[in-house]
Motif scaffolding. Structure first.
Motif, mmCIF file in Angstrom:
data_model
loop_
_atom_site.group_PDB
_atom_site.id
_atom_site.type_symbol
_atom_site.label_atom_id
_atom_site.label_comp_id
_atom_site.label_asym_id
_atom_site.label_seq_id
_atom_site.Cartn_x
_atom_site.Cartn_y
_atom_site.Cartn_z
ATOM 1 N N GLU A 26 160.912 52.880 46.784
ATOM 2 C CA GLU A 26 162.034 53.709 46.357
ATOM 3 C C GLU A 26 163.312 52.885 46.309
ATOM 4 O OE1 GLU A 26 163.086 58.250 47.387
ATOM 5 O OE2 GLU A 26 162.948 56.926 49.107
ATOM 6 N N GLN A 27 164.057 53.039 45.215
ATOM 7 C CA GLN A 27 165.349 52.364 45.076
ATOM 8 C C GLN A 27 166.383 53.394 44.669
ATOM 9 O OE1 GLN A 27 164.277 49.422 42.057
ATOM 10 N NE2 GLN A 27 165.011 47.849 43.469
ATOM 11 N N PHE A 28 167.599 53.160 45.114
ATOM 12 C CA PHE A 28 168.708 54.030 44.725
ATOM 13 C C PHE A 28 169.667 53.182 43.899
ATOM 14 C CE2 PHE A 28 167.135 55.508 48.837
ATOM 15 C CZ PHE A 28 166.697 56.756 48.469
ATOM 16 N N ILE A 29 169.922 53.644 42.684
ATOM 17 C CA ILE A 29 170.781 52.887 41.779
ATOM 18 C C ILE A 29 171.887 53.788 41.258
ATOM 19 C CG2 ILE A 29 169.073 51.181 41.084
ATOM 20 C CD1 ILE A 29 168.368 52.890 38.706
ATOM 21 N N ARG A 30 172.895 53.165 40.704
ATOM 22 C CA ARG A 30 173.995 53.945 40.128
ATOM 23 C C ARG A 30 173.542 54.571 38.822
ATOM 24 N NH1 ARG A 30 177.607 49.491 41.921
ATOM 25 N NH2 ARG A 30 178.434 50.243 43.886
ATOM 26 N N THR A 45 170.999 58.004 41.653
ATOM 27 C CA THR A 45 169.805 57.928 40.820
ATOM 28 C C THR A 45 168.674 57.309 41.624
ATOM 29 O OG1 THR A 45 171.151 57.685 38.851
ATOM 30 C CG2 THR A 45 168.863 57.013 38.668
ATOM 31 N N VAL A 46 167.482 57.893 41.507
ATOM 32 C CA VAL A 46 166.325 57.436 42.279
ATOM 33 C C VAL A 46 165.326 56.779 41.334
ATOM 34 C CG1 VAL A 46 164.415 58.159 43.750
ATOM 35 C CG2 VAL A 46 166.631 59.259 43.974
ATOM 36 N N LEU A 47 164.896 55.575 41.700
ATOM 37 C CA LEU A 47 163.858 54.857 40.973
ATOM 38 C C LEU A 47 162.655 54.784 41.905
ATOM 39 C CD1 LEU A 47 163.459 53.151 38.308
ATOM 40 C CD2 LEU A 47 163.764 51.177 39.776
ATOM 41 N N LEU A 48 161.573 55.408 41.513
ATOM 42 C CA LEU A 48 160.392 55.527 42.362
ATOM 43 C C LEU A 48 159.231 54.816 41.692
ATOM 44 C CD1 LEU A 48 159.873 57.033 45.034
ATOM 45 C CD2 LEU A 48 159.029 58.941 43.696
ATOM 46 N N ILE A 55 153.013 53.162 38.153
ATOM 47 C CA ILE A 55 153.834 54.147 37.441
ATOM 48 C C ILE A 55 155.243 54.137 38.019
ATOM 49 C CG2 ILE A 55 154.161 56.605 36.968
ATOM 50 C CD1 ILE A 55 151.141 56.888 36.915
ATOM 51 N N VAL A 56 156.238 54.089 37.135
ATOM 52 C CA VAL A 56 157.637 54.065 37.551
ATOM 53 C C VAL A 56 158.311 55.321 37.012
ATOM 54 C CG1 VAL A 56 159.821 52.830 37.392
ATOM 55 C CG2 VAL A 56 157.685 51.560 37.511
ATOM 56 N N VAL A 57 159.091 55.969 37.895
ATOM 57 C CA VAL A 57 159.810 57.185 37.525
ATOM 58 C C VAL A 57 161.270 56.998 37.901
ATOM 59 C CG1 VAL A 57 160.075 59.625 38.051
ATOM 60 C CG2 VAL A 57 157.810 58.661 37.855
ATOM 61 N N ARG A 58 162.167 57.403 36.999
ATOM 62 C CA ARG A 58 163.603 57.311 37.255
ATOM 63 C C ARG A 58 164.179 58.708 37.107
ATOM 64 N NH1 ARG A 58 168.232 56.352 34.132
ATOM 65 N NH2 ARG A 58 169.774 55.101 35.224
ATOM 66 N N CYS A 59 164.912 59.167 38.105
ATOM 67 C CA CYS A 59 165.417 60.531 38.073
ATOM 68 C C CYS A 59 166.918 60.567 38.342
ATOM 69 C CB CYS A 59 164.686 61.387 39.096
ATOM 70 S SG CYS A 59 165.151 63.104 39.001
ATOM 71 N N GLN A 60 167.645 61.219 37.455
ATOM 72 C CA GLN A 60 169.087 61.371 37.570
ATOM 73 C C GLN A 60 169.452 62.817 37.208
ATOM 74 O OE1 GLN A 60 171.208 58.518 35.169
ATOM 75 N NE2 GLN A 60 173.099 59.660 35.304
ATOM 76 N N ALA A 61 168.577 63.746 37.587
ATOM 77 C CA ALA A 61 168.744 65.145 37.189
ATOM 78 C C ALA A 61 169.914 65.821 37.891
ATOM 79 C CB ALA A 61 167.461 65.919 37.471
ATOM 80 N N SER A 62 170.235 65.368 39.089
ATOM 81 C CA SER A 62 171.264 66.031 39.879
ATOM 82 C C SER A 62 172.269 65.002 40.380
ATOM 83 C CB SER A 62 170.587 66.733 41.058
ATOM 84 O OG SER A 62 171.534 67.200 41.963
ATOM 85 N N ARG A 63 173.403 65.489 40.892
ATOM 86 C CA ARG A 63 174.378 64.576 41.498
ATOM 87 C C ARG A 63 173.999 64.262 42.937
ATOM 88 N NH1 ARG A 63 180.198 67.029 40.096
ATOM 89 N NH2 ARG A 63 180.667 65.862 41.968
ATOM 90 N N SER A 64 173.034 64.995 43.471
ATOM 91 C CA SER A 64 172.616 64.822 44.855
ATOM 92 C C SER A 64 171.428 63.864 44.945
ATOM 93 C CB SER A 64 172.219 66.180 45.435
ATOM 94 O OG SER A 64 171.516 66.019 46.636
ATOM 95 N N GLN A 65 171.534 62.888 45.832
ATOM 96 C CA GLN A 65 170.462 61.920 46.015
ATOM 97 C C GLN A 65 169.214 62.599 46.589
ATOM 98 O OE1 GLN A 65 170.383 58.757 49.179
ATOM 99 N NE2 GLN A 65 171.072 57.500 47.454
ATOM 100 N N VAL A 66 169.405 63.552 47.487
ATOM 101 C CA VAL A 66 168.277 64.255 48.111
ATOM 102 C C VAL A 66 167.486 65.032 47.059
ATOM 103 C CG1 VAL A 66 167.661 66.042 49.788
ATOM 104 C CG2 VAL A 66 169.487 64.439 50.306
#
Length: 132
Positions: A26-30, A45-48, A55-66
């Motif tokens: 898991e990585q947290f990116i801007r 933004t979470v990069l999983l 398989i790589v997934v990038r999620c920026q759906a919300s302003r909340s990291q959680v």
């Protein structure tokens, strides 16, 4: 807000699919896009990455990291489930549908469509009242 019930449901689904936390990187990116200073300062933004499958997934759906962590895991589970079941993803089905809609008509289909249009125009022309 993500309820504990939703969290437990996701964890159970991940266990059934064979996705375990030690297998995840898991990585947290801007984030990118609109949002101004807020998006440029926080790494929400979470990069999983699922190491066994790659398989790589990038999620920026919300302003909340959680929330993004939860959504990324759900997305990863969807992708792995689709891969296991051999189903096409919803996005891929959508792309194929659009491709079929944009596809050029066959010569026969085009001729048939034009015949129907000519027939309809004749019917409509006969309806008009002649001015004499």
């Amino acid at each position: 807000m993500i309820t504990p019930e939703k969290q437990n449901k996701l964890e159970g689904r991940m266990r059934r699919l064979g996705i375990f936390e030690p297998d995840l990187e898991e990585q947290f990116i801007r984030g990118t896009g609109h949002g101004g200073q807020k998006i440029n300062k926080t790494s929400s933004t979470v990069l999983l990455r699922h190491i066994p499958t790659g398989i790589v997934v990038r999620c920026q759906a919300s302003r909340s990291q959680v929330e993004n962590r939860f959504f990324a895991r759900r997305l990863l589970a969807d992708k792995i489930e689709a891969q296991i079941l051999g189903k096409r993803s919803v996005e891929q089905q959508q792309r194929e549908k659009i491709r079929r809609q944009k596809r050029k008509r066959s010569k026969r289909a085009k001729e048939k469509m034009l015949q129907t249009k000519h027939h309809r125009s004749k019917i409509l022309a006969n309806r008009q009242v002649s001015k004499e």
